[in-house]
Scaffold this active site. Structure first.
Site, PDB file in Angstrom:
ATOM      1  N   PRO A   1       0.787  -1.231   0.000  1.00  0.00           N
ATOM      2  CA  PRO A   1       0.000   0.000   0.000  1.00  0.00           C
ATOM      3  C   PRO A   1       0.826   1.292   0.000  1.00  0.00           C
ATOM      4  CG  PRO A   1      -0.180  -1.131   2.111  1.00  0.00           C
ATOM      5  CD  PRO A   1       0.472  -2.081   1.155  1.00  0.00           C
ATOM      6  N   ASN A   2       0.327   2.229  -0.760  1.00  0.00           N
ATOM      7  CA  ASN A   2       0.863   3.588  -0.848  1.00  0.00           C
ATOM      8  C   ASN A   2       2.166   3.713  -1.644  1.00  0.00           C
ATOM      9  OD1 ASN A   2      -1.232   4.865   0.789  1.00  0.00           O
ATOM     10  ND2 ASN A   2      -0.330   3.708   2.480  1.00  0.00           N
TER      11      ASN A   2
ATOM     12  N   ARG B   1       4.291  11.025  -2.051  1.00  0.00           N
ATOM     13  CA  ARG B   1       4.219  10.793  -0.609  1.00  0.00           C
ATOM     14  C   ARG B   1       5.560  11.102   0.068  1.00  0.00           C
ATOM     15  NH1 ARG B   1       4.847   4.361   0.968  1.00  0.00           N
ATOM     16  NH2 ARG B   1       4.166   5.157   2.991  1.00  0.00           N
TER      17      ARG B   1
ATOM     18  N   TYR C   1      10.955   9.230   1.130  1.00  0.00           N
ATOM     19  CA  TYR C   1      10.994   8.305  -0.013  1.00  0.00           C
ATOM     20  C   TYR C   1      11.568   8.894  -1.305  1.00  0.00           C
ATOM     21  CZ  TYR C   1       8.004   5.631   3.109  1.00  0.00           C
ATOM     22  OH  TYR C   1       7.518   4.950   4.186  1.00  0.00           O
TER      23      TYR C   1
ATOM     24  N   ASN D   1       7.951  -5.700  -1.004  1.00  0.00           N
ATOM     25  CA  ASN D   1       7.940  -4.559  -0.088  1.00  0.00           C
ATOM     26  C   ASN D   1       6.499  -4.478   0.396  1.00  0.00           C
ATOM     27  OD1 ASN D   1       7.859  -2.209   1.301  1.00  0.00           O
ATOM     28  ND2 ASN D   1       8.995  -0.988  -0.206  1.00  0.00           N
TER      29      ASN D   1
ATOM     30  N   ALA E   1       3.197  -0.824   4.737  1.00  0.00           N
ATOM     31  CA  ALA E   1       2.666  -0.799   6.106  1.00  0.00           C
ATOM     32  C   ALA E   1       2.272  -2.188   6.604  1.00  0.00           C
ATOM     33  CB  ALA E   1       1.470   0.141   6.175  1.00  0.00           C
TER      34      ALA E   1
ATOM     35  N   HIS F   1       4.349  -4.505   9.125  1.00  0.00           N
ATOM     36  CA  HIS F   1       4.318  -4.403  10.585  1.00  0.00           C
ATOM     37  C   HIS F   1       3.036  -4.949  11.203  1.00  0.00           C
ATOM     38  CE1 HIS F   1       7.515  -1.773   9.317  1.00  0.00           C
ATOM     39  NE2 HIS F   1       6.656  -0.958   8.727  1.00  0.00           N
TER      40      HIS F   1
ATOM     41  N   ASP G   1       1.783 -15.702   6.583  1.00  0.00           N
ATOM     42  CA  ASP G   1       1.305 -17.080   6.415  1.00  0.00           C
ATOM     43  C   ASP G   1       1.254 -17.477   4.945  1.00  0.00           C
ATOM     44  OD1 ASP G   1       1.099 -17.403   9.119  1.00  0.00           O
ATOM     45  OD2 ASP G   1      -1.084 -17.245   9.215  1.00  0.00           O
TER      46      ASP G   1
ATOM     47  N   GLU H   1      12.688  -9.530   1.426  1.00  0.00           N
ATOM     48  CA  GLU H   1      11.888  -8.376   1.859  1.00  0.00           C
ATOM     49  C   GLU H   1      12.705  -7.104   1.622  1.00  0.00           C
ATOM     50  OE1 GLU H   1      11.373  -8.597   6.083  1.00  0.00           O
ATOM     51  OE2 GLU H   1      10.251  -6.725   6.223  1.00  0.00           O
TER      52      GLU H   1
ATOM     53  N   HIS I   1      12.763  -2.729   1.881  1.00  0.00           N
ATOM     54  CA  HIS I   1      12.191  -1.439   2.297  1.00  0.00           C
ATOM     55  C   HIS I   1      13.050  -0.325   1.736  1.00  0.00           C
ATOM     56  CE1 HIS I   1       9.400  -3.426   4.896  1.00  0.00           C
ATOM     57  NE2 HIS I   1      10.395  -4.176   5.321  1.00  0.00           N
TER      58      HIS I   1
ATOM     59  N   SER J   1      13.124   2.804   2.769  1.00  0.00           N
ATOM     60  CA  SER J   1      13.696   3.590   3.870  1.00  0.00           C
ATOM     61  C   SER J   1      14.337   2.666   4.897  1.00  0.00           C
ATOM     62  CB  SER J   1      12.591   4.417   4.537  1.00  0.00           C
ATOM     63  OG  SER J   1      11.650   3.556   5.160  1.00  0.00           O
TER      64      SER J   1
ATOM     65  N   ARG K   1      13.428   4.782  12.049  1.00  0.00           N
ATOM     66  CA  ARG K   1      12.202   5.583  12.066  1.00  0.00           C
ATOM     67  C   ARG K   1      11.407   5.314  13.356  1.00  0.00           C
ATOM     68  NH1 ARG K   1       9.384   4.906   6.417  1.00  0.00           N
ATOM     69  NH2 ARG K   1       8.137   6.615   7.272  1.00  0.00           N
TER      70      ARG K   1
ATOM     71  N   ARG L   1       7.864   0.599  13.337  1.00  0.00           N
ATOM     72  CA  ARG L   1       8.359   0.096  12.057  1.00  0.00           C
ATOM     73  C   ARG L   1       9.499  -0.905  12.223  1.00  0.00           C
ATOM     74  NH1 ARG L   1       5.753   3.439   8.246  1.00  0.00           N
ATOM     75  NH2 ARG L   1       5.341   5.463   9.139  1.00  0.00           N
TER      76      ARG L   1
HETATM   77  C1  DQA Z   1       8.305   0.986   3.644  1.00  0.00           C
HETATM   78  C2  DQA Z   1       8.410   1.242   5.148  1.00  0.00           C
HETATM   79  C3  DQA Z   1       7.080   0.995   5.843  1.00  0.00           C
HETATM   80  O1  DQA Z   1       7.212   1.200   7.239  1.00  0.00           O
HETATM   81  C4  DQA Z   1       6.035   1.968   5.298  1.00  0.00           C
HETATM   82  O2  DQA Z   1       4.784   1.700   5.886  1.00  0.00           O
HETATM   83  C5  DQA Z   1       5.966   1.973   3.826  1.00  0.00           C
HETATM   84  C6  DQA Z   1       7.182   1.818   3.021  1.00  0.00           C
HETATM   85  C7  DQA Z   1       9.610   1.345   2.889  1.00  0.00           C
HETATM   86  O3  DQA Z   1       9.725   0.948   1.735  1.00  0.00           O
HETATM   87  O4  DQA Z   1      10.486   2.000   3.450  1.00  0.00           O
HETATM   88  O5  DQA Z   1       4.893   2.195   3.254  1.00  0.00           O
HETATM   89  O6  DQA Z   1       8.047  -0.389   3.428  1.00  0.00           O
END
Ligand code: DQA
Length: 147
Positions: free
Chosen positions: A9-10, A17, A22, A73, A76, A79, A86, A97, A99, A101, A106, A110
């Site tokens: 998401p996002n 954003r 980012y 990735n 959110a 977490h 699962d 995995e 990320h 950032s 942070r 997170r």
């Molecule tokens: C993220 C870090 C997460 O905590 C956050 O909710 C994101 C992006 C990152 O790529 O740094 O949406 O996964």
């Protein structure tokens, strides 16, 4: 070698954003970067994004038998989502995995990742480059497992 790259998401809002966290590069630029990394690794694959937890679970389930590696990735959902953890455990596909950032630098919430429990490796704080590292890692792993 077929790699599925999942963004949660996002991440479609990259470029808009929180640019201080980012950066200003867009999701389309991330997609192009990841596709170039797949080519570099000699891999094929798909780059896919969703804002929905259930859709991500469905996508992971559908990867069974069709992909040799997953880069995720979970944004959110990293977490919060036992369901995504699962699903990754269910399919047993080698997963990295990523990320953008440095989540450890942070907010406290997170720092915990459910998805890490199913991932071979977690790459944090390297921006787009983290995806490239993840893809190259999975390609190398597949090569090793062939021998
Ligand atoms: C993220 C870090 C997460 O905590 C956050 O909710 C994101 C992006 C990152 O790529 O740094 O949406 O996964």
């Amino acid at each position: 070698m077929n790699i599925l790259v999942i963004n949660g998401p996002n991440l479609n809002m990259l470029g808009i954003r929180e640019p201080d966290v980012y950066g200003r590069t867009t999701y389309e630029e991330l997609e192009a970067f990841v596709k170039a990394a797949l080519t570099e690794a000699g891999a094929q694959g798909e780059v896919w994004q969703s804002n929905y937890e259930g859709a991500i679970v469905d996508k992971i389930q559908a990867a069974y038998g069709n992909y040799d590696g997953i880069v995720i990735n979970p944004a959110a959902y990293t977490h919060t989502s036992v369901a995504i953890l699962d699903a990754l455990k269910a399919v047993g596909i080698p997963t990295v995995e990523v990320h953008l950032s440095d989540v450890d630098a942070r907010e406290e919430f997170r720092r915990h990742s459910f998805v890490s429990l199913a991932a071979e490796k977690t790459i944090k704080g390297k921006g787009f480059e983290g995806y490239r590292e993840a893809i190259l890692y999975l390609a190398e792993l597949a090569e090793k497992n062939k021998k």
